[in-house]
Design an enzyme around this catalytic site. Sequence first.
Site, mmCIF file in Angstrom:
data_model
loop_
_atom_site.group_PDB
_atom_site.id
_atom_site.type_symbol
_atom_site.label_atom_id
_atom_site.label_comp_id
_atom_site.label_asym_id
_atom_site.label_seq_id
_atom_site.Cartn_x
_atom_site.Cartn_y
_atom_site.Cartn_z
ATOM 1 N N GLY A 109 -0.589 -0.100 -5.099
ATOM 2 C CA GLY A 109 -1.929 -0.575 -4.786
ATOM 3 C C GLY A 109 -2.906 -0.180 -5.863
ATOM 4 C CB CYS A 121 -0.871 0.033 1.248
ATOM 5 S SG CYS A 121 -2.096 -1.271 1.294
ATOM 6 C CE1 TYR A 168 6.720 -6.706 -8.595
ATOM 7 C CE2 TYR A 168 5.914 -7.002 -6.358
ATOM 8 C CZ TYR A 168 5.673 -6.897 -7.723
ATOM 9 O OH TYR A 168 4.399 -6.972 -8.201
ATOM 10 C CG ASN A 180 2.837 0.482 3.271
ATOM 11 O OD1 ASN A 180 3.954 0.834 2.928
ATOM 12 N ND2 ASN A 180 2.383 -0.722 3.009
ATOM 13 N N GLY A 181 1.317 -1.519 5.826
ATOM 14 C CA GLY A 181 2.011 -2.505 6.646
ATOM 15 C C GLY A 181 1.058 -3.539 7.200
#
Length: 474
Positions: free
Chosen positions: A39, A11, A262, A117-118
């Site tokens: 996302g 995210c 990535y 995010n996480g």
Amino acid sequence: MDNHVKLKEECGVFGAYDFEGRDVSASIYYGLLALQHRGQESCGIAVSDTKGPMGKAISERNMGLVNEAFTPELLEKLKGDIGVGHVRYSTTGSSTRENAQPLVINYVKGVLGLAHNGNLINTPRLRQELAYTGAIFQTTIDSEIIAYYIARERLNSRTVEEAVGRTMDRIRGAYSLVVMSPRKLIGARDPYGFRPLCIGKRDTTYFLASESCALDTLGAEFIRDVLPGEVVTISPEKGIESDMSHSLSQDKQARCVFEYIYFARPDSVIDGVSVYDSRILAGKFLAKDSPVEADLVVGVPESGNVAALGYSLESGIPYGTAFVKNAYVGRTFIKPGQKSRESSVQVKLNPIRQAVAGKRIIMIDDSIVRGTTSDRIVRLLREAGAREVHMRVSSPPFLWPCYFGTDVPAREQLIAYGRELDEIRRIIGTDSLAYLRLERLKEIANGLSICRGCFTGSYPMEVPAEDIRGEFEQ
């Protein structure tokens, strides 16, 4: 990337605060566009007017891409000089508008907007604790738990940033947070630094963003990264304030190395390390450690391309393009069913016969998860006339699940689990196969402390005995 598996939770979070009182919704929109790669399931923007009523915020959350979800007319309605935004990946069962972020809660101290995010690893205990004190949940995401705790702690704290710090004492796992309070913009990063977060500025507007590429898009100056364990508070009165009381020593930090391999865009710089340079280096290491004679080096778009260039630079073998990617097809692991996921590989990638026919090809990809997609891509190259296909992977083999936000599945589903290299090679159908060596990971992160749990099973913190992933998704 072997997109057969849902590698989720990259995210993206974004925040903006214009000290001159101008609307920030357009800036948040463009920031989220730049973070769209993190996302593609849902997105949202929440804004507030710091000069207006303390409890008023306007928010819009929708499914789909940023440019589909937000029309000019909709952005025009989002009036406010402070705001937060979010782009989200979801997994099966949680792709709903209710679970889209940012979350906005109204409580006695005003309004709170939160983008996260996480992934937390102590969600069940925290959720139960809140439920037994009367909390009613609107979502199934652990971000709501964070929002609840900040609101609760705020009642016993002098400031909202103190409440964020107290919440950090309760939650465990990976998180980068952007929090909008009535008069402050706050950023927080977990003590291990799993997920990135940085600060930028353009004229009188301050920004918080998952990646520096979002700042570049806005023509903003990169100020610095939010450090692992740091809480930053941005306000007109005091500018940027920092609280480092939750930080760990550098050797205990554990950044997710997949940001460099990535997740992140190659034009981003995270914790002082260029993502592009990391991928070039990974390719060069593959060429040094696992050389093979060939005619052409190609990347699996997009994430394999830069590593493929690195391999070419080190080996002297020409770099080329073997695939045309249909840019208008979503990532294959978003497709819900097995059949649609597999058929989408060729919809998404088409080999260029003229480039590969009769040639020995080295194909670089960033990882192999289950192997299904790799097998299909190799087959596409062979059908296009490739004489040999040698695969090089710019990460080590996945052997363990991830609990911190990258949805590496249970061990039994990983192609590398319990198999020798040659058996994996036979399954995906290549002439040779080699992975990045484990000791190279720290080198591609320029010596930063990183998490290697999904490769070694040695995690930076104690992980749950029971795999609860998927129950409380973000």
